[in-house]
Design an enzyme around this catalytic site. Sequence first.
Site, PDB file in Angstrom:
ATOM      1  N   GLU A   1      -2.066 -13.098  -5.486  1.00  0.00           N
ATOM      2  CA  GLU A   1      -3.457 -12.697  -5.719  1.00  0.00           C
ATOM      3  C   GLU A   1      -3.624 -11.196  -5.920  1.00  0.00           C
ATOM      4  O   GLU A   1      -4.645 -10.628  -5.561  1.00  0.00           O
ATOM      5  CB  GLU A   1      -4.358 -13.146  -4.551  1.00  0.00           C
ATOM      6  N   GLU A   2      -2.607 -10.559  -6.464  1.00  0.00           N
ATOM      7  CA  GLU A   2      -2.668  -9.108  -6.589  1.00  0.00           C
ATOM      8  C   GLU A   2      -2.523  -8.612  -8.020  1.00  0.00           C
ATOM      9  O   GLU A   2      -3.133  -7.616  -8.398  1.00  0.00           O
ATOM     10  CB  GLU A   2      -1.553  -8.475  -5.731  1.00  0.00           C
TER      11      GLU A   2
ATOM     12  N   TRP B   1     -12.895 -11.406  -5.544  1.00  0.00           N
ATOM     13  CA  TRP B   1     -11.543 -11.966  -5.335  1.00  0.00           C
ATOM     14  C   TRP B   1     -10.740 -11.791  -6.615  1.00  0.00           C
ATOM     15  O   TRP B   1     -11.329 -11.540  -7.675  1.00  0.00           O
ATOM     16  CB  TRP B   1     -11.610 -13.445  -4.950  1.00  0.00           C
TER      17      TRP B   1
ATOM     18  N   ASP C   1      -1.620 -13.524  -9.997  1.00  0.00           N
ATOM     19  CA  ASP C   1      -0.390 -14.196  -9.569  1.00  0.00           C
ATOM     20  C   ASP C   1      -0.612 -14.923  -8.241  1.00  0.00           C
ATOM     21  O   ASP C   1      -1.679 -14.841  -7.642  1.00  0.00           O
ATOM     22  CB  ASP C   1       0.747 -13.181  -9.447  1.00  0.00           C
TER      23      ASP C   1
ATOM     24  N   GLU D   1       2.310 -16.442   9.152  1.00  0.00           N
ATOM     25  CA  GLU D   1       2.600 -16.090   7.764  1.00  0.00           C
ATOM     26  C   GLU D   1       3.839 -15.201   7.685  1.00  0.00           C
ATOM     27  O   GLU D   1       4.735 -15.416   6.882  1.00  0.00           O
ATOM     28  CB  GLU D   1       1.388 -15.363   7.178  1.00  0.00           C
TER      29      GLU D   1
END
Length: 580
Positions: free
Chosen positions: A198-199, A139, A195, A423
């Site tokens: 998550e990238e 992750w 960030d 989303e």
Amino acid sequence: MRLSWVSLAVFIGSVLAQSSTVDSYISTESPIAKAGLLANIGGAGSKAAGAGAGVVIASPSKTNPDYFFTWTRDSSLVFKAVIDSFVRGDDDTLRTQIDDFITAEATLQQVSNPSGTVSTGGLGEPKFNVDFSAFTGAWGRPQRDGPALRATAFIAYANWLRANGNTTFVTNTLWPILKLDLDYVASNWNSTGFDLWEEVNSSSFFTTAVQHRALREGSALATAIGQTSVVSNYNAQAANVLCFLQSYWNPSAGYVTANTGGGRSGKDANTVLTSIHTFDPAAGCDALTFQPCSDKALSNLKVYVDAFRSIYSINSGIASNAAVATGRYPEDSYQGGNPWYLTTIAVAEQLYDALIVWNAQGSLNVTSTSLAFFQQFSSSVTAGTYASSSTTFTTLTTAIKTFADGFVAIHSKYTPSNGGLAEQYSKSDGSPVSAVDLTWSYAAALTAFAARDGKASPSWGAAGLTAPSTCSTASSGSGSSSGTVAVTFNEVATTTFGENIYITGSVDALANWSPDNALILSAANYPSWSITVNLPAGSQVQYKFIRKFNGAVTWESDPNRIINVPSTAGSTSTENDTWR
Ligand SMILES: *[C@@H]1O[C@H](CO)[C@@H](O)[C@H](O)[C@H]1NC(C)=O
Ligand SMILES: *[C@@H]1O[C@H](CO)[C@@H](O)[C@H](O)[C@H]1NC(C)=O
Ligand SMILES: *[C@@H]1O[C@H](CO)[C@@H](O)[C@H](O)[C@H]1NC(C)=O
Ligand SMILES: *[C@@H]1O[C@H](CO)[C@@H](O)[C@H](O)[C@H]1NC(C)=O
Ligand SMILES: *[C@@H]1O[C@H](CO)[C@@H](O)[C@H](O)[C@H]1NC(C)=O
């Protein structure tokens, strides 16, 4: 162009029609969003079966994408909304969920995970399984906004408890949990991480801004309940963070660059979310903290919104000063790269927050920085201060309210008739995309609706701040140089291929005697192994080296080694040892 009376009447009619459409959408969607949010909280939540009490699932979706996990960021943002609503007196029964949330988060803090233990960086772990076990897959970790956002949610509740005569619970139960998160922020704000999307692994505006907020209100709470030993450190770090925060502003292009890395334009909903989640109605239109009505935040908002006008086909044909569907960032390709419900409604929320302040202050300022934003609503407006008695104030605030409502109208247009909020929604036909029933989507709708109603969250101490003229990198605790000495450990040890030398010891910076989290030494000068660790100046620290080979751990023989760390912070020291 001269407007005929007929077209003017049509225009006014359409504005009124939009306003009443938005009113009616909000009255139907509000209870759906609240129920949707509560359904995703473990305990009584109907869509969160299997999740521990107080654990917020990101979405009930278990495949494509699998969001049946609990993220510290999402959970904390969701509970900040729940706590603000409880504090406003909307619904007293929410206290059950709030108390469960506190217990759940206190448990999660202690779960050892791939980012570390509670004292070695584990608080930066982004997500956990819903049964309180660690998520051990690959992750983007760590993510350093979670502890700050969790602290902010807890502090909102702590302030209510204090105001209602329950300081005992704050001091005895909440403070120890809060202090872990706040110490983590104070120690780690100057380190990179992933960030909020998550990238990107770098520094991120949203993360820095929420860290700043948490330290300010953490310091204020500590003072109020007599936990004074942390105050000067939190204040010093908050000043450093606020200084660093300024560096994200891109003055020539008039927007905030969302991340220091990532190789993108930097136009990102990250920045809009920052303004709404660090809104402090007492801070006016302060640009130092990027308040929603500040000239920098408004200029940024225009650049952000405009970045989506031409890339989604559902935005085609919409006037260049009217609301459009917006997403995370224009380069986004995740799940096809679509607009998101929570980012579109965040634009409305920033504008409603701005209107709250302008109306309260009875004036608004147009500056050279915010001129392009305001000229969308009146092409002839010039820089200046406009009192609420002026026509310009009325023209601008009326048009901005209409513009804001336009984002809610888009949200409404692409929300299915059952009110469920996924989303994303498709950039080509507006149908829902990706995870269904996203908890954050529901919370984002509720906070925007509250802002439209003129409800602002309580102040957190953003008023009247100044930033130091030069930025300091000094952060406290392990991994930093403030109050610490950089100690280099050299250990001569011959090893077989695949075997490595580690160090652990009696302090956080040495992983608290944990062989699992022990720090690996470099073999660059084999057979001398080496590592430099920041240890508290003036302290006595015990330590040992260990070998690990094929999972087997071998400790050095007794006794523990001891080092007396020099007392001059910022100095260096070397310790030479040989394996025994
Ligand atoms: C203080 O608040 C906690 C958490 O909600 C609650 O369990 C406790 O009963 C409260 N104490 C008093 C005296 O109200
Ligand atoms: C640490 O702080 C300094 C000073 O503000 C800044 O230049 C640097 O980019 C920061 N680094 C990180 C990773 O936050
Ligand atoms: C993130 O960036 C830091 C600093 O550049 C680097 O040390 C770290 O290994 C990176 N983490 C990941 C998971 O890529
Ligand atoms: C407008 O600018 C003046 C002067 O800088 C300042 O005192 C005032 O607070 C500002 N008002 C708003 C609403 O930003
Ligand atoms: C440790 O070893 C290095 C390299 O051999 C040497 O330069 C240094 O003086 C030694 N330091 C101490 C404190 O013994």
